[in-house]
Design a protein around this motif. Structure first.
Motif, PDB file in Angstrom:
ATOM      1  N   GLY A  46      -2.224  -3.618   9.754  1.00  0.00           N
ATOM      2  CA  GLY A  46      -2.847  -2.727  10.735  1.00  0.00           C
ATOM      3  C   GLY A  46      -1.964  -2.506  11.953  1.00  0.00           C
ATOM      4  N   TRP A  47      -0.674  -2.344  11.681  1.00  0.00           N
ATOM      5  CA  TRP A  47       0.293  -2.164  12.770  1.00  0.00           C
ATOM      6  C   TRP A  47      -0.012  -0.901  13.557  1.00  0.00           C
ATOM      7  CZ3 TRP A  47       4.038  -4.958  14.977  1.00  0.00           C
ATOM      8  CH2 TRP A  47       4.995  -4.294  15.766  1.00  0.00           C
ATOM      9  N   GLU A  53       1.224  -1.235   7.362  1.00  0.00           N
ATOM     10  CA  GLU A  53      -0.116  -0.739   7.059  1.00  0.00           C
ATOM     11  C   GLU A  53      -1.059  -1.914   6.752  1.00  0.00           C
ATOM     12  OE1 GLU A  53      -0.005   2.587   4.346  1.00  0.00           O
ATOM     13  OE2 GLU A  53      -2.022   2.022   3.639  1.00  0.00           O
ATOM     14  N   HIS A  54      -0.578  -2.862   5.981  1.00  0.00           N
ATOM     15  CA  HIS A  54      -1.436  -3.997   5.600  1.00  0.00           C
ATOM     16  C   HIS A  54      -1.874  -4.823   6.807  1.00  0.00           C
ATOM     17  CE1 HIS A  54      -0.480  -3.354   1.319  1.00  0.00           C
ATOM     18  NE2 HIS A  54      -1.634  -3.974   1.144  1.00  0.00           N
ATOM     19  N   ARG A  94       6.901   0.096   5.859  1.00  0.00           N
ATOM     20  CA  ARG A  94       5.693   0.885   6.146  1.00  0.00           C
ATOM     21  C   ARG A  94       4.478   0.249   5.500  1.00  0.00           C
ATOM     22  NH1 ARG A  94       9.099   5.475   5.446  1.00  0.00           N
ATOM     23  NH2 ARG A  94       9.509   6.443   7.470  1.00  0.00           N
ATOM     24  N   ASP A  95       4.685  -0.240   4.293  1.00  0.00           N
ATOM     25  CA  ASP A  95       3.574  -0.856   3.552  1.00  0.00           C
ATOM     26  C   ASP A  95       3.058  -2.116   4.260  1.00  0.00           C
ATOM     27  OD1 ASP A  95       2.113  -1.414   0.820  1.00  0.00           O
ATOM     28  OD2 ASP A  95       3.176  -3.260   1.324  1.00  0.00           O
TER      29      ASP A  95
END
Ligand code: FES
Ligand code: FES
Lengths: 799, 163
Positions: free
Chosen positions: A431-432, A428-429, A424-425
């Motif tokens: 911009g999925w 997020e990084h 998840r991280d």
């Protein structure tokens, strides 16, 4: 000091250029040796005439394979699992570059010139250069006849019968659940075949060694990653005691797995004993390129999955091309167990093979077999997601291992490896978003997913990958010596090759001993004085050697308590250790420093030893059991831009997710992650050994074989490290990030282009070919295939 | 016989006919901070500064170096072995792993900073693109170079003020 960003303990020598690499060593009277290598991929050595070379100026000795075979003082055949290699080819050369003879001369120039004068008569034999060729019926055999095994791995010995007189080095089979029932349960079946090429380590310091034989004892200064094992091999080859072969290693100019197997040391040692002179054997860059490399691979995966994304069946054929000699291949192919990736799959059927071909001997390579399977399983996950019309992130989160789940080998992974969090991280990084968002307007026309065909647009895509990596199954040994001034020597055979081992192990020892870092010195390997260690590899040293050192320090601490009890006339149970002293609990005034205790004891030093055992065992028939004492996760999120006109892939962003346990020294953790990620990036985009049809390596230099430069480093590079505070449990990082990088990049490219590259590396030519195929096939609706082949079927498959 | 000034010291040497500057520096002159990785001008490990310009010593014939002033990593430290600011910045950021490439990076960085005392991330990437690091320490090298540049600017400002 655990967790502190301490500079390297040898930073001064490194930054002033004065650090000792083995290549810097010159001994008085030292001879220089040069190797004659086979120009043929497979040839019988009929006759070697060295007379002209022997007469050449400065030449002191010439050795051939026949000389080795004829010398009763030698046992030339060696190898970690199968003794199929000799320091010089005996009777037969098996690849272009196989050492055939060696010349020792007074100067390097003389040796180089004399090598040219050796005349060799060969009978050229048919050769095989790839997995298919090696396994074809009637294929020429590299190592026919009886195999001589090293017997310490019963599981490997048990699988060998039946392989003689084939080109199969070894087989590993994994059987779990009921594969057929699993596929019957599946709604969708996805099958793809993925390939990876040979790749070079390119350590900047090439393999080299100096051997000196005096008074019946051998001393070898070497650039090797496995000094203890090297000493044992050389002792075996020269029929000497291990105790009489001393291997000394200072620091390496890079290793990356390629310096585990002895490539120069046996030759240097044999020549040193023959000539009674010190002898240096150093490889040129071109020789380095044909001495060790990564296993090419071909991996077919068939996955059965339910409509909701639950993985129910996995079938894989995994082939590793081991090249001409087996080295660690019999063990490495076990990594077929990881062809499932870090996912729960109840029904698994894997056959994993190592295969002989007439190419350079494939050795250990950063990642040890995992990068090959990761390239396959992580693209396979995206292919499955595509077939299901599902978010690849959601598919991964649904299946990824959670604490208490069983891995493919049947072992329960009790520890939380933080996959969901790290996935998840990373998402997020980068911009999925699913479905992929349209590209930013400034990037040109089209959207990120499979459009822009033939327009020459630059298209962007994002990709994710998750991998699981184990470590080697060897225990670790350490000895510590507490001196009369309270300083501590740590004796280990861990090799410093830039990863910061000396610094990090000193931090661990100092922590355990309650001493300042300046009071601890960690040795470099010297097998006459430091205990056995199998190899500095497999991301194992900080954890396993760290634990062995702590045990050794604990033993010394116990001795300190016992001595202080009598010196202080106190009960041992009332004593504790604080800041380099033994103190009576509750009365801080009653204390003795380590120096006082050792001095008063009149022993001069206190010595402790520590052993960290490791138990792994896999069943011969099912491949089930315990494959690794520890499991390491890695996640990569990638963002790429593909130029549809040129096929060039630019990696804009990499975000790595790791679980180091506790970072002993965050600087070195960051450097390892950065370095391993760039290794992955090079392999993703351009690194590839290319042989011609005669088996000659066409790119053995840094002009034709590219490695990542400053211009390849992504603009945005990030890493997330999940730590367990207050612990000193460690998960290795040296290799862990690497396998995730190439598939994440490929998944991003597939998202950008709408077609998937199944073969590494993603060169502009290959990507462009795929774009053209896509555009030609667009009318017919063909999609997602490459030369390696793909199929998707299912009751409701969406492909 | 040729004359060279190596790290401020005059030296007379007689190179062999095909000897490269790299071989001469590592061999007869014993300067082990000069290193070969590729031997063909692609990696920068052998970078030295000759008459103020960076050169690949592996591509330079020693015999053609008569009269040249050559600086190597060995010349960066002070008389008592003190590290230069650039070296200190590399240490503070641990801008290396195996450090085989480090002397080459230091020499190339010195030349870069002489031309551009305040290089951007991009200018560092392009300015040092001729130096390869197989261990992949690149991002730490950017940090170190920018830190060294900042230190040098602070020093220069202080000198201007005191002058
Ligand atoms: S060794 Fe000179 S540039 Fe690589
Ligand atoms: S630090 Fe190893 S090559 Fe740069």
């Amino acid at each position: 000091m655990i967790g502190e960003r301490v500079p390297m303990v040898d930073a001064y020598e490194r930054i002033t250029g004065t650090i000792d690499y083995a290549q810097n060593l010159t001994l008085p009277g030292m001879l220089y040796a040069r190797i004659l290598r086979s120009p043929h991929a497979h040839a019988r050595v009929i006759r070697v005439d060295a007379s002209k070379a022997l007469d050449a100026p400065g030449v002191v000795a010439v050795l051939t394979g026949a000389d080795l075979a004829a010398d009763p003082g030698l046992e030339p055949w060696f190898g970690p699992f199968i003794k199929d290699r000799a320091p010089l080819a005996i009777d037969k050369a098996r690849y272009v570059g196989d050492p055939v003879a060696i010349v020792a001369a007074e100067t390097d120039d003389q040796a180089r010139d004399a090598v040219e004068l050796i005349e060799v008569e060969y009978e050229v034999l048919p050769a095989v250069f790839d997995i298919e060729g090696a396994l074809a019926p009637g294929a020429p055999l590299l190592h026919p006849g009886k195999r001589h095994l090293e017997s310490f791995r019963p599981d490997i010995v048990a699988r060998q019968p039946g392989l003689e007189d084939t080109n199969v080095i070894h087989v590993y089979k994994l059987r779990r659940g009921d594969m057929e029932a699993g596929f019957a349960e599946a709604d969708v079946v996805v099958e793809r075949t993925y390939t990876t090429p040979g790749v070079a380590h390119v350590p900047f310091e090439t393999h080299n060694a100096v051997a000196d034989y005096k008074g019946g004892k051998m001393t070898i200064w070497s650039s090797i990653q496995a000094p203890s094992s090297c000493g044992a091999y050389v002792a075996g080859i020269l029929r000497m005691n291990i105790s009489d072969v001393r291997v000394i290693v200072s620091t390496l100019g890079g290793g990356y797995g390629g310096k585990i197997d002895p490539m120069c040391e046996p030759l240097a040692a044999i020549l040193a004993r023959r000539t009674r002179r010190p002898v240096r054997v150093s490889l040129t860059r071109a020789e380095e390129f044909v001495t060790a490399g990564k296993h090419p691979s071909r991996i077919r995966i068939r996955s059965g999955v339910k409509r909701d994304g639950t993985l129910v069946a996995h079938e894989a054929d995994v082939y590793y091309d081991g090249g001409s000699y087996s080295l660690n291949t019999p063990e490495k192919i076990y990594r077929g167990y990881a062809s499932t990736g870090p996912y729960r799959v109840p029904n698994i059927h894997v056959d994993s093979y190592g295969v002989y071909t007439n190419t350079l001997p494939a050795s250990a390579f950063r990642g040890y077999g995992i990068p090959q399977v990761a390239w396959a399983h992580e693209q396979q996950m995206d292919a499955i997601a595509e077939a299901l019309g599902m978010d690849p992130l959601a598919l991964r989160l649904k299946n990824v291992l959670k604490p208490g789940d069983q891995f493919s080998t049947g072992e329960t992974i009790a520890e939380d490896l933080h996959y969901s969090e790290l996935l998840r991280d990373a998402a997020e990084h980068i911009g999925w978003a699913w479905p992929p968002a349209p590209r930013a307007p400034d990037a040109g026309p089209g959207t990120g997913a499979g459009t822009g065909a033939g327009t020459g647009a630059k298209v962007r895509g994002k990709g994710l990958a998750a991998i699981i990596k184990g470590t080697a199954s060897y225990g670790a040994n350490a000895v510590v010596k507490l001196n009369a001034d309270g300083s501590l020597n740590v004796l280990t055979s861990t090799v410093e090759m830039g990863q910061g081992a000396l610094t990090v192990l000193a931090q661990i020892a100092a922590h355990e001993a309650t001493l300042p870092l300046s009071g601890v010195r960690v040795s470099t390997p010297d097998t006459a004085n430091t205990p056995f260690d199998q190899m500095t590899a497999a991301s194992r040293s900080t954890n396993f050697m760290g634990r062995a050192i702590r045990r050794a320090v604990k033993s010394v601490k116990q001795q300190l308590i016992d001595l202080a009890a009598s010196q202080l006339e106190a009960a041992a149970g009332d004593l504790e250790i604080q800041d380099g002293a033994v103190v009576v609990k509750g009365s801080p005034g009653r204390r003795l420093t380590f120096a006082q205790i050792v001095t008063t004891s009149k022993m001069g030093s206190l010595v402790g030893s520590g052993h960290e055992p490791v138990k792994v065992r896999l069943d011969v028939e099912t491949g089930q059991g315990v494959a690794s004492p520890q499991w390491h996760p890695a996640i990569c999120g990638a963002q790429v831009e593909v130029d549809e006109e040129t096929g060039k892939v630019t990696v804009l962003q990499l975000h790595m997710g790791l679980y180091p346990g506790r970072m002993i020294n965050p600087i070195h953790c960051e450097l390892q992650v950065l370095g391993a990620s760039l290794f992955g990036l090079g392999q993703a985009l351009f690194e590839e050994l290319v042989w011609d049809e005669q088996g000659v390596l066409t790119n053995p230099n840094l002009s034709d074989y590219m490695i990542p430069s400053f211009l390849d480093v992504p603009r945005t590079f990030g890493q997330t490290m999940i730590e367990i505070p207050d612990s000193i449990d460690v998960h290795g990082l040296g290799e862990t990030p690497l396998p995730a990088v190439a598939p994440a990049i490929a998944n991003a490219v597939a998202q950008a282009l709408g077609v998937r590259v199944l073969d590494l590396p993603l060169t502009p030519e290959r990507v462009l070919r795929l774009i053209h195929e896509r555009d030609r096939g667009a009318a017919g609706g063909g999609r997602g295939a490459s030369a390696s082949g793909a199929s998707t079927s299912g009751k409701e498959a969406s492909a | 016989m040729i004359q060279l000034t190596i790290n401020g010291r005059a030296r007379q040497v007689s190179p062999r006919s095909h000897e490269t500057l790299l071989e001469l520096l590592r061999g007869e002159l014993g300067l082990m901070g000069v290193r070969e990785a590729c031997g063909i001008g692609m990696c920068g490990a052998c970078t030295v500064v000759a008459d103020g310009k960076i050169v690949s010593s592996c591509l330079t014939l020693a015999g053609l170096c008569d009269g040249l002033t050559v600086e190597t990593v060995e010349g960066l430290t002070g008389p008592n072995g003190e590290l230069s600011d650039l070296q200190q910045a590399f240490v503070d950021h641990t801008a290396f792993q195996c450090s085989y490439c480090t002397p080459g990076f230091l020499m190339a960085t010195g030349a870069l900073l002489a031309e551009n005392p305040d290089p951007s991330d991009d200018e560092i990437r392009h300015g040092l693109a001729g130096n390869l690091c197989r261990c992949g320490s690149y991002l730490k090298i950017i940090d170190a170079v920018q830190d060294a540049a900042a230190r040098a600017r602070v020093k220069a400002d202080a000198e201007r003020e005191s002058a």
